[in-house]
Design an enzyme around this catalytic site. Sequence first.
Site, PDB file in Angstrom:
ATOM      1  N   ASP A   1       0.882  -1.170   0.000  1.00 12.12           N
ATOM      2  CA  ASP A   1       0.000   0.000   0.000  1.00 12.12           C
ATOM      3  C   ASP A   1       0.919   1.220   0.000  1.00 12.12           C
ATOM      4  OD1 ASP A   1      -2.094   1.790   0.067  1.00 12.12           O
ATOM      5  OD2 ASP A   1      -3.147   0.826   1.722  1.00 12.12           O
TER       6      ASP A   1
HETATM    7  C1  NOJ Z   1      -3.991   4.028  -0.028  1.00 14.75           C
HETATM    8  C2  NOJ Z   1      -5.163   3.109   0.045  1.00 14.75           C
HETATM    9  O1  NOJ Z   1      -5.163   2.435   1.283  1.00 14.75           O
HETATM   10  C3  NOJ Z   1      -5.184   2.099  -1.088  1.00 14.75           C
HETATM   11  O2  NOJ Z   1      -6.380   1.384  -1.016  1.00 14.75           O
HETATM   12  C4  NOJ Z   1      -5.040   2.791  -2.398  1.00 14.75           C
HETATM   13  O3  NOJ Z   1      -5.108   1.859  -3.446  1.00 14.75           O
HETATM   14  C5  NOJ Z   1      -3.739   3.560  -2.419  1.00 14.75           C
HETATM   15  N1  NOJ Z   1      -3.720   4.542  -1.338  1.00 14.75           N
HETATM   16  C6  NOJ Z   1      -3.488   4.281  -3.724  1.00 14.75           C
HETATM   17  O4  NOJ Z   1      -4.353   5.346  -3.842  1.00 14.75           O
END
Ligand code: NOJ
Length: 860
Positions: free
Chosen positions: A281
């Site tokens: 993430d």
């Molecule tokens: C953080 C989020 O938790 C995740 O779900 C997402 O895909 C990424 N940011 C990218 O935006």
Amino acid sequence: MKFQIITSLTALYLTVLTVAQFTSPQYLKSPIGGRLTTDDKWSKAYDRARSVVSQMTIPEKVNLTTGSGWEADLCVGNTGSVPRFNIPSLCMQDGPLGVRFTDFISAFPAGITAGASFNKELIAFRGKALALEHKAKGVHVVLGPAVGPLGRNALGGRTWEGFGADPYLQGVAARATTREIQKAGLVATIKHFIGNEQEHFRQVGEYYGSGPISQSLSSNIDDRTMHEIYMWPFADVVNEGVGSVMCSYNTINNTYACENSYLINKLLKEELGFQGFVMSDWWAMKTGIFSAQAGLDMAMPGDSGYFTSPDTFWGNRLTRAVLDGSLGDWRLDDMAVRILAAYYYVGLDSINTTQSGPNFSSWTKDTWGFEHPLGNVGWREVNKHVVASNNDLSKSAALQVATEGIVLLKNSGNVLPLVGGSLNPRKINIFGKAAGPDPRGANCKPDFACSDGALGQGWGSGAVDFQHFVTPFEAVNDAARKIGMTVDYDFTAFNLDGFLSKVSIADANIIFALTNAGEGFASFDSNYGDRRNASLWHNADEVILRAAEKNKNNIVVISSVGPTNLERWIDHPNIKAVLFALPGGQDAGIAVANVLFGLSNPSGKLPFTIARDDKDYIPIVTSPGNGKPQADFTEGIYVDYRLFDKNGLTPRYEFGYGLSYSSFGLSDFKIESGTAPSEQLPQPPSLKPVSALACNKPTNADAYTFPPGFAAVPRYIYPWLSNSGDVGNVKGSCINVTDAISSAPLAGGGLGGNPALFETAYTLSVTAVNNGPFPGSQAFQLYVEYPQGGKYDVPPRQLRGFEKPYLNVGQSAKLTFKVQRRDLSVWDVESQSWVVPRGKYRFLVGNSSRDLPLSAEITI
Ligand code: NOJ
């Protein structure tokens, strides 16, 4: 996950000191991909990937593994390219309900809404529409679907991105969505692995509203719960062949998810046989070599901190680690091979990806902008404004899911539908702030964390720009006008004088209410991602009660991201009907109007339990403790209805509940065929022997510096060394790969685990009939009661199937349920495998988790 509980006295002592009690073991054998013998498609993809990667240089491989940095390219995440082999920079884009940060797309209903439809074909239909829109925009890797959070915490900020608080429901829905994304030729990303159940404390340095922390929240999960609840839907999508898994922000048993070798190497790659790549993430990665050894394959977005940090954990540092021998070259090879295997597996090479990369920029709405916004380089036409949404598939998926995601909770005296029900009002009032438009528009900042008008989606990375948003007021007003019904309205929330003067004049009041939630980087009214409580917003309880005092016929429509408290008015005799609408996306209002007016017969089912008392929900951890907040999942496998059923708690509305304007009957439930599965799993298929790619021992660091004359984009993350002197001793690490060799565990050996788990054990059937008075669908649910009183403590019942026929009045249909071995299994911690306990199993079928009129038994 095994966790070590320290002897009780020590534990008590440690608790007093608030020192973490849960630890995650290390498992540093990072399984090399491509060893399964059960899947030809993956084997072929691996052959291609291995042949290409074996010709690559170290920087080329590193380029596949590391993002170029936040805002360095056009998508939310972008890998480096490998021009020599025609492999483009891959565009990773959110998200689970549409294409984020761009125009001419659909805002589909949320995952939870698709889950509430309990309609497998419709969920797949939504997945297809979503996939084709991403494809039209040039996305390569879709950052969805989401099954974590699973929904342990009713107030969790992001539960609406997934499909509902049950692993079986999540698994079926995510599998269908993944299949459609990958059928379209894109890589799906199942997220967030794992235990990311709340937003408070998910990241160090974020604004939480409740104090500083030095470590992300630890979700402390025991081994059985990990398997039977949280990993379950991930196993489904791995079985489906998902190309990518995103590890989460939180720690699990006090080790960060993206460097948790037990989770990634052992559970995901070895046991579940995951063949694709693990992506972090955004900034969830906290270490370089350690994360690589733990099985992480791709660093996103590439930089090591927020966009203020120009550094990276990988990029040139990964090159260095391989050159100086700190990281075995086989691990870098495996990362690159896994990424390319997923690329070939879905057929990304057959879209001309070099040309079809993103035709939009996440960072500007203007047509012209920088190709590399962080570095202010490459001024060009970045937004081509490609229309992805103007097609029948998208339009009907958006409206149909929103409609089938509406749950009818109450309908006294059949007052609904407004046309054809018992009331047939000629004059209605529309009340509540949740009925009309938000004064700040449909797309408020930041990332939709607002709610001063109707709800279409939650907030955060799971939300998209509305191209249009139809409010309930707009749609209801329109439908009423067409049939000559009189409509008045008042959206005021607090100064109720004007509203009160209207309440009793109409034949019926329709009162709209909402709650909202989202990702932890934004907050609204002190809801820091997670909701503060389950109460309706904007004084709605008061509005409802005041209306009920003065008018006999009130219909409440709730739009919410999760369960809400209905207790102040639900039993009021003047609250005649209640609809519960899950976030319905762009056409949320039309869906509500269609159900209210009877153009659609409601067929949604609650994908979670609505409690009578908020205390019955598992609370969000809001205290930072000593800076290392801990969420002990002490309820174990007893999540949502499993907890209510076990503890004898009476919910207000149970999981799976939902009425229709028609009544349906069930008969003739039987076990059609099947044989009792053995207690223990059969031996899994053996794995192919490991053969590492040829290792070319590096000798000279000069070969790994920037190519002469290369015009570097400022702050862009590259795989090359700035200075060959950075590497002390170039020796490489052409060790053999025994570090990664293991045979398949009993529970493994195939995609998603031992292939026997996915074999059908029993086929059941039942006949359903629509007794009228309207045509419509009904989601019939199958639950299984495991043998009681034996070695394993088991929930009273667990969802193991659902079928949703559409039936005309008087029509009947035979429904078939296929029960797999794993649907009858428990995770046995001692033998580290799935076991089918011996004893009496009861299959129950009906309309909700507590309305199961028919049953059939079998003794195994
Ligand atoms: C953080 C989020 O938790 C995740 O779900 C997402 O895909 C990424 N940011 C990218 O935006």
